[in-house]
Design a protein around this motif. Sequence first.
Motif, PDB file in Angstrom:
ATOM      1  N   ASN A 257       0.986  -1.205  -0.118  1.00 51.13           N
ATOM      2  CA  ASN A 257       0.119   0.044   0.084  1.00 51.13           C
ATOM      3  C   ASN A 257       0.767   1.281   0.030  1.00 51.13           C
ATOM      4  O   ASN A 257       1.920   1.346   0.781  1.00 51.13           O
ATOM      5  CB  ASN A 257      -1.113   0.156   1.295  1.00 51.13           C
ATOM      6  N   CYS A 258       0.656   2.288  -1.018  1.00 47.93           N
ATOM      7  CA  CYS A 258       1.487   3.179  -0.881  1.00 47.93           C
ATOM      8  C   CYS A 258       1.779   3.987   0.315  1.00 47.93           C
ATOM      9  O   CYS A 258       0.741   4.184   0.995  1.00 47.93           O
ATOM     10  CB  CYS A 258       0.858   4.309  -1.989  1.00 47.93           C
ATOM     11  N   ALA A 259       2.942   4.133   0.724  1.00 47.95           N
ATOM     12  CA  ALA A 259       3.271   4.753   2.144  1.00 47.95           C
ATOM     13  C   ALA A 259       2.716   6.209   2.340  1.00 47.95           C
ATOM     14  O   ALA A 259       2.663   6.639   3.331  1.00 47.95           O
ATOM     15  CB  ALA A 259       4.963   4.908   2.089  1.00 47.95           C
ATOM     16  N   GLU A 262      -2.265   9.227   2.337  1.00 46.09           N
ATOM     17  CA  GLU A 262      -3.651  10.007   1.821  1.00 46.09           C
ATOM     18  C   GLU A 262      -3.690   9.345   0.189  1.00 46.09           C
ATOM     19  O   GLU A 262      -4.933   9.346  -0.404  1.00 46.09           O
ATOM     20  CB  GLU A 262      -3.453  11.593   1.563  1.00 46.09           C
ATOM     21  N   CYS A 263      -2.948   8.442  -0.165  1.00 43.73           N
ATOM     22  CA  CYS A 263      -3.120   7.745  -1.496  1.00 43.73           C
ATOM     23  C   CYS A 263      -3.329   6.254  -1.002  1.00 43.73           C
ATOM     24  O   CYS A 263      -4.572   5.844  -1.266  1.00 43.73           O
ATOM     25  CB  CYS A 263      -1.503   7.762  -2.271  1.00 43.73           C
ATOM     26  N   ASN A 264      -2.311   5.717  -0.475  1.00 46.91           N
ATOM     27  CA  ASN A 264      -2.633   4.182   0.107  1.00 46.91           C
ATOM     28  C   ASN A 264      -3.031   3.257  -1.106  1.00 46.91           C
ATOM     29  O   ASN A 264      -3.236   2.215  -0.854  1.00 46.91           O
ATOM     30  CB  ASN A 264      -3.803   4.110   1.081  1.00 46.91           C
ATOM     31  N   ALA A 280       6.452   4.445  -1.445  1.00 46.30           N
ATOM     32  CA  ALA A 280       5.554   5.153  -2.150  1.00 46.30           C
ATOM     33  C   ALA A 280       5.345   4.711  -3.392  1.00 46.30           C
ATOM     34  O   ALA A 280       6.158   3.889  -3.925  1.00 46.30           O
ATOM     35  CB  ALA A 280       5.918   6.691  -2.203  1.00 46.30           C
ATOM     36  N   CYS A 281       4.216   5.025  -4.150  1.00 42.08           N
ATOM     37  CA  CYS A 281       3.884   4.356  -5.552  1.00 42.08           C
ATOM     38  C   CYS A 281       4.320   5.303  -6.607  1.00 42.08           C
ATOM     39  O   CYS A 281       4.334   4.997  -7.763  1.00 42.08           O
ATOM     40  CB  CYS A 281       2.333   4.171  -5.525  1.00 42.08           C
ATOM     41  N   CYS A 282       5.033   6.574  -6.389  1.00 43.51           N
ATOM     42  CA  CYS A 282       5.399   7.305  -7.437  1.00 43.51           C
ATOM     43  C   CYS A 282       6.024   8.850  -6.643  1.00 43.51           C
ATOM     44  O   CYS A 282       6.104   8.632  -5.204  1.00 43.51           O
ATOM     45  CB  CYS A 282       4.194   8.219  -8.343  1.00 43.51           C
ATOM     46  N   THR A 284       5.621  11.943  -6.810  1.00 43.38           N
ATOM     47  CA  THR A 284       4.648  12.777  -6.282  1.00 43.38           C
ATOM     48  C   THR A 284       4.424  12.235  -4.646  1.00 43.38           C
ATOM     49  O   THR A 284       4.488  13.035  -3.894  1.00 43.38           O
ATOM     50  CB  THR A 284       3.289  13.007  -6.844  1.00 43.38           C
ATOM     51  N   CYS A 285       4.126  10.960  -4.432  1.00 44.26           N
ATOM     52  CA  CYS A 285       3.649  10.281  -3.300  1.00 44.26           C
ATOM     53  C   CYS A 285       4.696  10.442  -2.386  1.00 44.26           C
ATOM     54  O   CYS A 285       4.688  10.368  -1.114  1.00 44.26           O
ATOM     55  CB  CYS A 285       2.933   8.929  -3.287  1.00 44.26           C
ATOM     56  N   LYS A 286       5.838  10.172  -3.076  1.00 44.46           N
ATOM     57  CA  LYS A 286       7.269   9.939  -2.249  1.00 44.46           C
ATOM     58  C   LYS A 286       7.654  11.279  -1.327  1.00 44.46           C
ATOM     59  O   LYS A 286       8.167  11.243  -0.263  1.00 44.46           O
ATOM     60  CB  LYS A 286       8.387   9.674  -2.876  1.00 44.46           C
TER      61      LYS A 286
HETATM   62 ZN   LIG Z   1       0.668   6.887  -3.955  1.00 43.86          ZN
END
Ligand SMILES: [Zn+2]
Length: 323
Positions: A257-259, A262-264, A280-282, A284-286
């Motif tokens: 699950n993305c770290a 708020e994305c998850n 993270a998944c990308c 931006t999320c990182k």
């Molecule tokens: Zn994400």
Amino acid sequence: MFPVLLYYNFKPIADPQAFLQRQRDFCKVHGLLGRIYVSEEGINGTVSGSQEASEAYKQMLRAEPGFADTEFKEDEANTVPFARLSVKLRPEIVTIKSPIPLDPTTEGGRHLSPQEWKAIMESGDDYVIIDARNNYESKVGHFEGAILPDLKNFYDFPQWVDETAEQEIPKDKKVLMYCTGGIRCEKFSVLMKKKGWLDVNQLHGGILNYAKETGGVHFRGKCFVFDDRLVVPVNPEDEEPIAHCEITGVPADTYLNCANMECNRLFVCSEEGARLMEGACCETCKNQPYKRPFSPENAFAPFRKWYKYFGEDFKVRETGGCS
Ligand SMILES: [Zn+2]
């Protein structure tokens, strides 16, 4: 080792609220964790706890009027794969939101035992296999040659039947369908029969029962499950990942699950990919504020355990649940 029980039973429940309360009380007293849905049409659940608690739970449920025949699919895990107990009242115990009424107790397809299913797959007969699960499930594992509808939710299937199956699957073709533990096929098979398919068959007990009874031949990859394990092996002879890490592109079947809380988003990620993107998944999320701190050891730690990290009122997007 801790037993993980997966079960459902379509039986009318006159007072779902009282039934639900008995379930909740029992699980609390016996320290069982997991997820249970109750509705007027029956029960659908997955729980885990000590060996004694699991045995006691089976007896308790089978003692409810009408539930003596409840079948339990049983697996084992190193730790209890749930962080909490959730017992909920739902309009349906598996949500298909069909525009036409579906009654699994009188109208379903033919139940195939794992051996019968395997025999048909090896027979050379003319048939189609439909994977009745969501896209993120079939991505990491599925039966050879199966049709894999690219859908996010089980309740997207009625529309898929009207728009795609109607065009691509002749009504007299032998239809085989499967899901994780069998419950989704209980409704999906009724839907296909009502829409005019004549020879509808469903895998009894789903992939998990098939793995146990046959060793998982003709299944490629692993099986997605709705608990903290996320994937479990099906065929010990063939454990090659069939999916790819979304960060690095290498073969992988581990989900993360993305770290960024708020994305998850649930995504396929290798260990290397997790390190590169800090879970993270990308990019931006990182770089978002509500990000779980990353350490290589906790890269694949169940995200549910992080609920309290950012405070009680922080809401994590959940990935849903079905079996
Ligand atoms: Zn994400």
